[in-house]
Structures are given as structure tokens and as C-alpha cells.
Design a protein around this motif. Structure first.
Motif, PDB file in Angstrom:
ATOM      1  N   ILE A 134     -12.350  -5.475  -0.443  1.00  0.00           N
ATOM      2  CA  ILE A 134     -12.410  -6.916  -0.671  1.00  0.00           C
ATOM      3  C   ILE A 134     -12.226  -7.673   0.639  1.00  0.00           C
ATOM      4  O   ILE A 134     -12.960  -8.629   0.927  1.00  0.00           O
ATOM      5  CB  ILE A 134     -11.342  -7.346  -1.693  1.00  0.00           C
ATOM      6  N   ILE A 135     -11.271  -7.239   1.434  1.00  0.00           N
ATOM      7  CA  ILE A 135     -11.047  -7.901   2.732  1.00  0.00           C
ATOM      8  C   ILE A 135     -12.296  -7.800   3.597  1.00  0.00           C
ATOM      9  O   ILE A 135     -12.704  -8.779   4.246  1.00  0.00           O
ATOM     10  CB  ILE A 135      -9.843  -7.271   3.461  1.00  0.00           C
ATOM     11  N   ARG A 136     -12.939  -6.636   3.609  1.00  0.00           N
ATOM     12  CA  ARG A 136     -14.170  -6.479   4.399  1.00  0.00           C
ATOM     13  C   ARG A 136     -15.275  -7.390   3.860  1.00  0.00           C
ATOM     14  O   ARG A 136     -16.026  -7.994   4.639  1.00  0.00           O
ATOM     15  CB  ARG A 136     -14.633  -5.018   4.372  1.00  0.00           C
ATOM     16  N   SER A 137     -15.377  -7.473   2.538  1.00  0.00           N
ATOM     17  CA  SER A 137     -16.407  -8.331   1.938  1.00  0.00           C
ATOM     18  C   SER A 137     -16.193  -9.794   2.316  1.00  0.00           C
ATOM     19  O   SER A 137     -17.149 -10.522   2.606  1.00  0.00           O
ATOM     20  CB  SER A 137     -16.403  -8.176   0.412  1.00  0.00           C
ATOM     21  N   PHE A 147     -10.134 -12.492  -5.958  1.00  0.00           N
ATOM     22  CA  PHE A 147      -8.835 -12.367  -6.615  1.00  0.00           C
ATOM     23  C   PHE A 147      -8.111 -11.196  -5.954  1.00  0.00           C
ATOM     24  O   PHE A 147      -8.571 -10.062  -6.026  1.00  0.00           O
ATOM     25  CB  PHE A 147      -8.998 -12.089  -8.106  1.00  0.00           C
ATOM     26  N   ILE A 148      -6.983 -11.475  -5.324  1.00  0.00           N
ATOM     27  CA  ILE A 148      -6.293 -10.428  -4.579  1.00  0.00           C
ATOM     28  C   ILE A 148      -4.802 -10.763  -4.524  1.00  0.00           C
ATOM     29  O   ILE A 148      -4.398 -11.916  -4.710  1.00  0.00           O
ATOM     30  CB  ILE A 148      -6.886 -10.327  -3.147  1.00  0.00           C
ATOM     31  N   ARG A 149      -3.980  -9.759  -4.252  1.00  0.00           N
ATOM     32  CA  ARG A 149      -2.540  -9.988  -4.145  1.00  0.00           C
ATOM     33  C   ARG A 149      -2.220 -10.669  -2.820  1.00  0.00           C
ATOM     34  O   ARG A 149      -2.779 -10.341  -1.778  1.00  0.00           O
ATOM     35  CB  ARG A 149      -1.782  -8.668  -4.273  1.00  0.00           C
ATOM     36  N   ARG A 150      -1.290 -11.603  -2.879  1.00  0.00           N
ATOM     37  CA  ARG A 150      -0.960 -12.407  -1.706  1.00  0.00           C
ATOM     38  C   ARG A 150      -0.557 -11.550  -0.511  1.00  0.00           C
ATOM     39  O   ARG A 150      -0.883 -11.861   0.637  1.00  0.00           O
ATOM     40  CB  ARG A 150       0.173 -13.378  -2.031  1.00  0.00           C
ATOM     41  N   ARG A 151       0.132 -10.441  -0.761  1.00  0.00           N
ATOM     42  CA  ARG A 151       0.687  -9.634   0.322  1.00  0.00           C
ATOM     43  C   ARG A 151      -0.378  -9.178   1.313  1.00  0.00           C
ATOM     44  O   ARG A 151      -0.103  -9.018   2.503  1.00  0.00           O
ATOM     45  CB  ARG A 151       1.400  -8.409  -0.250  1.00  0.00           C
ATOM     46  N   TYR A 152      -1.605  -8.971   0.841  1.00  0.00           N
ATOM     47  CA  TYR A 152      -2.625  -8.384   1.725  1.00  0.00           C
ATOM     48  C   TYR A 152      -3.683  -9.388   2.177  1.00  0.00           C
ATOM     49  O   TYR A 152      -4.746  -9.005   2.636  1.00  0.00           O
ATOM     50  CB  TYR A 152      -3.266  -7.188   1.020  1.00  0.00           C
ATOM     51  N   ILE A 153      -3.369 -10.658   2.044  1.00  0.00           N
ATOM     52  CA  ILE A 153      -4.288 -11.682   2.532  1.00  0.00           C
ATOM     53  C   ILE A 153      -4.121 -11.818   4.049  1.00  0.00           C
ATOM     54  O   ILE A 153      -3.001 -12.001   4.539  1.00  0.00           O
ATOM     55  CB  ILE A 153      -3.997 -13.037   1.861  1.00  0.00           C
ATOM     56  N   PRO A 154      -5.208 -11.745   4.808  1.00  0.00           N
ATOM     57  CA  PRO A 154      -5.098 -11.928   6.256  1.00  0.00           C
ATOM     58  C   PRO A 154      -4.466 -13.283   6.586  1.00  0.00           C
ATOM     59  O   PRO A 154      -4.723 -14.278   5.906  1.00  0.00           O
ATOM     60  CB  PRO A 154      -6.555 -11.862   6.734  1.00  0.00           C
ATOM     61  N   ASP A 155      -3.649 -13.326   7.605  1.00  0.00           N
ATOM     62  CA  ASP A 155      -2.882 -14.529   7.918  1.00  0.00           C
ATOM     63  C   ASP A 155      -3.748 -15.702   8.339  1.00  0.00           C
ATOM     64  O   ASP A 155      -3.494 -16.844   7.976  1.00  0.00           O
ATOM     65  CB  ASP A 155      -1.864 -14.229   9.032  1.00  0.00           C
TER      66      ASP A 155
END
Length: 301
Positions: A134-137, A147-155
Motif C-alpha cells: 500500500i505504501i508503494r502504491s 485505509f491503513i493503520r496510523r503507525r505505518y503512515i510515512p511522516d
């Protein structure tokens, strides 16, 4: 019995316009006999003659004059409908949304379904991926939001909109020694045999991080198993698993016990979008989704 067709109405109106079967046939690159057969079939269906056929001019009968009012009204509506649908097709918009596989259990599919019912000119494509994908996309612009967990959202460069709160819990069978506890510190489970749903998921990474914070590396009895298998193994009573509370609450077996962790590791689920790509359509979806989930939460409590 046959039915009156739009084609027959168009032929009728052309003959009325040109007062000639031959001119109407030329207009449609058809033979005069083809046009004549279509109109005869129409007259047979209606049970009346529509034209007075003459050598020089073709005139409407009284029944034809009455039918003309109907034909023009129907064809005007038909042309308006075609134009409306044509414009509708041009104005259609699309959102591509990535989501962690657990998203349906949070009711996030309901959000998308409700949005599409309200905004009928928007198509939403949902793609399930693990957290890294998802991050790559998002980075590569292959999806509009996620839709993703907050912990792994890039800063940097991202904006996150919380949709629901969640936390990590321990799940065991009711025969397990820990089943008598309502809550424990995660370190109290350091000697347990753990089972995990998948090592390539964000959940697995969360579990590993929290265990390390608690001072141990979990002993994994099983990895990369399905939720149904996980339930069966837990019921046996000799192992434990770490799950999100929202997912644990939806487990089907009544032979399982959910134990809260005194650390209360929070794992909020957010709707994430790149700041530089925040279009009006994305803003509309974000506002709709946050309002919808707030209403759902208020109903639950």
C-alpha cells in the motif's frame, strides 16, 4: 405480438417530414421497400393506417396526425435520455483505494458502498494489499488513497484522517491458563507459543514490535495461517495469538477468550492521502467517510 420500436418512430417522422417514402429511405441509406415494410408492420401493430399514399405527396391520415403527437413526444424524451446518459458517461469519475485485508471487518466496505450510492457518477475500485504494498502504491501514484493503520503512515507528505480506534489484544482458548485473566501485561505472555495470520502483514509487524517493547521475541508455533485455522488451534488451549480487538470480537468461536493488554497498544485505522494530491473528489470522500464512521460509532455506543 410485435411492439412499436424507436426505429419505426424515426422512420414515421422522416416520412412525415419529407412527405415521401423514397426520401426517407434515402436519408437512411435503405431501400424504399424496407421502409415500407417497417411502416406496414407499425400500422398492423396499431390497427390503423397512418399515411395516405399518393404518387406525389404522402400525407398523414387523421389517425396518423394523432399518432404524430405521440411519436414526437416519445422521440424527444428518447433523444434527451441519450444525451443525458452520454454526458453522464463523460462526467464519470474514479477513485482507486487500497486497503489492508482486514478492512472489511471494520465496516469500511459499507463506507464505499454508501458513497457510491450517494455519488452515482463516481466509480470506486478497491484493492486489498499488505501494508508495504500500500505504501508503494501511494508513493508511485497507483492509488488515490488508502485505509491503513496510523503507525505505518510515512511522516512526510501525507495526511491521515482517523476513522476508528483499535488496539492489540491477546486471544486464547477458554481452556488456556490465561483465560481466567481479564487483562495482563504483554510480557506475562512471553513464554507462550504464538500463532500468527501472516508474516507479510502490518499486523505481524505490529505484534513483533510490541513484543520487543515488552522485552521478548515471541515463539511462533504457526505462521501464515487462515483465520479459521487460527480459531481451531486456539480452542485447543496450548497457544495464544495477538489480534486487533475489532477482528478478535468477530471471531466465530465461543470457546475463545479475549484478554486486554495493560499497555493498551493503540492501532487506529486511518484514511491516508498524499497532501499534494488532495483533489476535490478526494476531499469529498474523506468528509463522507469520516462522517459515516462517526455515525456508525455513535450507533454502537
Amino acid at each position: 405480438m410485435s411492439e412499436v420500436t424507436f426505429e419505426q418512430l424515426e422512420f414515421f417522422m422522416l416520412i412525415e417530414k419529407y412527405k415521401s417514402f423514397s426520401r426517407a429511405a434515402e436519408e437512411n441509406y435503405l431501400s424504399q421497400s424496407t421502409i415500407s415494410k417497417k411502416i406496414k408492420a407499425l400500422e398492423k401493430e396499431l390497427g390503423v393506417e397512418l399515411f395516405i399514399r399518393a404518387a406525389r405527396n404522402t400525407e398523414l391520415t387523421d389517425a396518423g396526425k394523432e399518432f404524430s403527437l405521440f411519436a414526437h413526444r416519445v422521440m424527444n424524451e428518447y433523444y434527451m435520455m441519450k444525451q443525458t446518459l452520454k454526458d453522464f458517461g463523460k462526467n464519470r469519475k474514479k477513485l482507486v483505494i487500497c486497503a489492508i485485508p482486514i478492512a472489511p471487518k471494520f465496516g469500511l466496505l459499507k463506507v464505499i458502498r454508501a458513497f457510491c450510492q450517494y455519488y452515482t457518477n463516481v466509480d470506486v475500485e478497491l484493492i486489498e494489499q499488505n501494508t508495504d504494498s500500500i505504501i508503494r502504491s501511494l508513493e508511485q501514484g497507483n492509488c488515490d488513497m488508502a485505509f491503513i493503520r496510523r503507525r505505518y503512515i510515512p511522516d512526510r507528505e501525507y495526511s491521515a484522517y482517523p476513522l476508528l480506534k483499535d488496539e492489540l489484544v491477546l486471544v486464547v482458548g477458554k481452556k488456556h491458563p490465561l483465560a481466567k485473566e481479564r487483562s495482563i501485561f504483554l510480557r506475562d505472555a512471553r513464554y507462550e507459543n504464538f500463532i500468527f495470520l501472516g508474516t507479510n502483514t502490518g499486523l505481524y509487524r505490529i505484534c513483533m514490535d510490541e513484543c520487543k517493547k515488552a522485552g521478548f521475541i515471541p515463539r511462533a508455533k504457526e505462521r501464515n495461517i487462515r483465520i479459521e485455522t487460527l480459531e481451531e488451534l486456539l480452542v485447543e488451549g496450548d497457544c495464544a495469538s495477538l489480534l486487533m480487538n475489532s477482528a478478535a470480537q468477530r471471531l466465530s468461536s465461543d470457546q475463545l477468550k479475549i484478554i486486554s493488554l495493560k499497555e493498551h497498544p493503540q492501532m487506529d485505522v486511518c484514511l491516508v492521502v498524499k497532501l499534494k494530491q488532495l483533489t476535490d473528489l478526494k476531499k469529498t470522500f474523506i468528509e463522507f467517510a469520516t462522517d459515516y464512521m462517526l455515525d456508525e460509532y455513535n450507533q454502537d455506543v
